[in-house]
Design an enzyme around this catalytic site. Structure first.
Site, PDB file in Angstrom:
ATOM      1  N   HIS A  22     -12.078   2.217  29.731  1.00 31.57           N
ATOM      2  CA  HIS A  22     -13.083   3.236  30.012  1.00 31.57           C
ATOM      3  C   HIS A  22     -13.903   3.555  28.766  1.00 31.57           C
ATOM      4  CE1 HIS A  22     -11.232   4.053  33.959  1.00 31.57           C
ATOM      5  NE2 HIS A  22     -10.120   3.696  33.319  1.00 31.57           N
TER       6      HIS A  22
ATOM      7  N   HIS B 270      -8.291   3.995  40.069  1.00 27.98           N
ATOM      8  CA  HIS B 270      -8.151   4.892  38.919  1.00 27.98           C
ATOM      9  C   HIS B 270      -7.424   6.188  39.294  1.00 27.98           C
ATOM     10  CE1 HIS B 270      -8.871   6.524  35.056  1.00 27.98           C
ATOM     11  NE2 HIS B 270     -10.004   7.167  35.288  1.00 27.98           N
TER      12      HIS B 270
END
Length: 678
Positions: A511, A521
């Site tokens: 990220h 996620h």
């Protein structure tokens, strides 16, 4: 039977149910649309609560914009009627054309006067003039009346700022100014064929009763001409002012730089709502105070004309709700897959879908609204689709074959004192000519303006116009979310140190910088980054400017901006204004998307959400609700965009993450290009 086939059969059944409820049981279209929408969604397997929510979202999304346009346009039409401006335009053009060509004059009058008003309003405004001319000249009422309704119908279905046309402009992401320009090029010859030319042929074949009570009543007083009408020039300028302002905005978008202050100002004034507001305020002076109307009288005109629009708005809103249920139930996707598999021209497809819905429901507005929603995904998936011409093709299809389920059919029948067969031979045929000729002229125009499909290899893709909005990865300047893995870049081999090659090694979190969050996620069993499809990552996007003072982009803040109708939404916030994606310091007070705004975006069918800092979630939030809402709907989130090179507006976007098997995110490269409507 395949799921797509089942959905298409359900959609067909829903349309048949609409026809039966409206035509056979005389149920009001508003009620019928609600009932059929809820039944369609339930039968398609949507959760019961979601069916109602989808319908509500569709109604709200449509009326949030259209209600304003309807109100402003209706008040402008009322000022034209009460001041005598519409009559002044009509009588001047008739004088120029002469009585032998008066049917041509009426067509042009209807075309001009119909720009800011609804078909029914324009018809009621001008029909007294038609009766007066028919009595004075001895010409057939059909020869004069058909050009009137043809001109009004073409403008109503194909020319913005009429609500259905404006909805199609929004659905296709077309340019308003160019759509108006193309609509005039297509609409005038279409109205001529269906109006004066057809009327001259059909009039001798239609024998009307010698006496018409309505004609005697409306023509007896001279057509309602006021004592002191405004001048032709000021009347014409007032009615065309919104069109001039919108065309000016489109010209500015082509001629001026995107960062130009002048362009921003012209775009603001040339927006449909502001343009109509400016024209209305101007009419209060040009057609109000100059004609010696008092403030109380002008206020009364504005109040009186809004009541009749309630039913129109309800039907428009319900049509939007029906459209949303069709789309969220999967019907739009099923039709899109079938259409893409058939490789049909989007122009022909838009016309056909609109025509089928028009014949089924009798409403041009519902037909255009629903068809635009169904065809828009196909247009986005078809390279080189001419969006402005799609609006015209959809509008032309929405006008064909008006019959007994159309309120306009009965309006024409009663005012012209015709039988049902006579109305079918005149009005229905004229509307069908408009639909077919409108499509034909649109296809011809697609060749002239260079929008026709080209053979493969005829044009070369280039980098021209594309803007890189990817944050540069630099351990010294790129922020890292608190607690995330630090970035480390090194060289295993370095030619600057005498090696025969340069070879790098990177260590960074998934990220880091500009990146994509996949459903995995925050969603159990969610899709990993390598299974995120291309559809949400490539297509039309809207960049929205959020003020520096705003930290929480909640539903209230979101609804202050024009976001509805956008399939991909990118937020340009205080992080861009302060250059935080180019600062190694991690700032906890970045702007974030609140859960209620995330829910609105998800419910509206947005495909991609983007932010200009390394998270869309509030720092320190008790629970990652924003991520859970968006990723739970399968909506990927692009974070860490560098939006400094762009301004608010509509863009094409391409954002492609690294294809890492089985993981929840990956760095990405993102580019945008200002949309021109082509």
């Amino acid at each position: 039977m395949s799921p797509n086939t089942q959905l298409l059969l359900l959609a067909f059944g829903a349309v048949v149910a609409l026809v039966v409820l409206i035509a056979r049981f005389k149920l009001h279209p508003f009620v019928a649309l609600i009932a059929v929408s809820l039944g369609m969604g339930t039968a398609a397997g949507m959760p019961l609560g979601r069916v109602v929510q989808a319908f509500q979202d569709g109604v709200g999304g449509v009326l949030g914009f259209i209600a304003i346009v309807v109100a402003l346009g209706t008040m402008l039409g009322k000022m034209m009627a009460e001041s005598g401006g519409a009559t002044r335009i009509a009588t001047t053009l008739i004088t120029l054309f002469g009585e032998q060509r008066v049917h041509w004059a009426i067509m042009f009058v209807a075309f001009i006067v119909g720009i800011p008003v609804f078909f029914q309003v324009g018809f009621v405004l001008l029909i007294p003039l038609v009766f007066t001319i028919a009595r004075r000249s001895g010409l057939s009422l059909v020869k004069i009346g058909i050009p009137l309704v043809a001109g009004l119908s073409v403008v109503h279905g194909m020319v913005p700022p009429h609500p259905a046309a404006m909805l199609a402009v929004g659905a296709y992401h077309a340019d308003v100014g160019r759509t108006i320009a193309y609509a005039l090029l297509v609409g005038l010859p279409t109205a001529a064929l269906a109006g004066p030319i057809f009327a001259s042929w059909i009039a001798p074949r239609i024998a009307l009763p010698a006496e018409s009570p309505i004609a005697a009543q409306l023509a007896g007083g001279g057509g309602g001409v006021p004592r002191d009408m405004p001048g032709f020039g000021i009347s014409l300028f007032t009615v065309l002012l919104p069109v001039i302002l919108m065309l000016g905005a489109s010209t500015a978008d082509i001629a001026l730089d995107a960062a130009s202050t002048l362009r921003s100002g012209v775009d603001f004034v040339g927006g449909p709502i502001v343009a109509l507001l400016v024209a209305l305020l101007f009419s209060f002076w040009s057609l109000g105070y100059r004609q010696h109307f008092t403030r109380d009288q002008i206020l009364k005109f504005a109040n009186d004309c809004l009541g009749p629009t309630a039913a129109i708005l309800l039907v428009i809103g319900a049509g939007g709700g029906f459209n949303r249920v069709l789309l969220e139930s999967g019907v739009g996707r099923a039709i899109a897959e079938v259409a893409l598999g058939s490789h049909a021209s989007p122009l022909l497809l838009a016309w056909t879908v609109a025509a089928l819905i028009r014949v089924a429901t009798g409403s041009a507005t519902v037909a255009m609204t629903t068809a635009a929603g169904i065809v828009a995904p196909i247009a986005l998936a078809t390279p080189g689709t001419p969006t402005e011409l799609l609006v015209l093709a959809t509008g032309a299809g929405s006008l064909v074959l008006s019959h007994v389920n159309d309120s306009g059919f009965w309006l024409i029948k009663e005012f012209f004192n015709m039988t049902v067969p006579q109305t079918l031979k005149t009005w229905t045929v004229a509307e069908t000519i408009i639909g077919v000729a409108g499509l034909g002229f649109t296809l011809l125009l697609s060749l002239v303006v260079g929008c026709a499909p080209r053979e493969r290899g005829a044009s070369e893709l280039s980098a021209q116009g594309w803007i890189d909005v990817t944050a540069t990865l630099d351990p010294a300047k790129t922020p890292v979310y608190e607690g995330d893995a630090p970035m480390k870049f090194d060289f295993l081999k370095d030619m600057r140190k005498g090696d025969i090659l340069t070879l790098s090694v990177y260590s960074l979190g998934a990220h880091s910088g500009t990146h994509i969050d996949a459903p995995m996620h925050f969603v159990a069993n969610g899709a990993p980054i390598d299974q995120v499809g291309l559809d949400p990552l490539i297509g039309a996007a809207r960049v929205i400017d959020i003020p520096d003072s705003v930290r929480a982009i909640d539903s209230g803040e979101l609804n202050r901006h024009d976001w509805r109708g956008a399939k991909r939404v990118l937020f340009r916030t205080r992080s861009t204004l302060r250059g935080w994606m180019d600062s190694a310091e991690f700032h906890r007070d970045f702007a974030y998307i609140a859960p209620d705004a995330a829910q609105l975006l998800a419910d509206a069918g947005v495909l991609l959400v983007g932010v200009d800092y390394i998270s869309a979630e509030q720092f320190g939030a008790a629970a990652p609700r924003t991520h859970q809402i968006l990723l739970g709907r399968g909506i990927p989130i692009v974070e860490g965009l560098d939006l400094r090179p762009v301004r608010a507006g509509d863009y094409d976007v391409i954002v492609l993450p690294l294809k890492v098997r089985g993981h929840e995110g990956a760095p990405a490269r993102a580019i945008v290009r200002k949309r021109t409507g082509n």
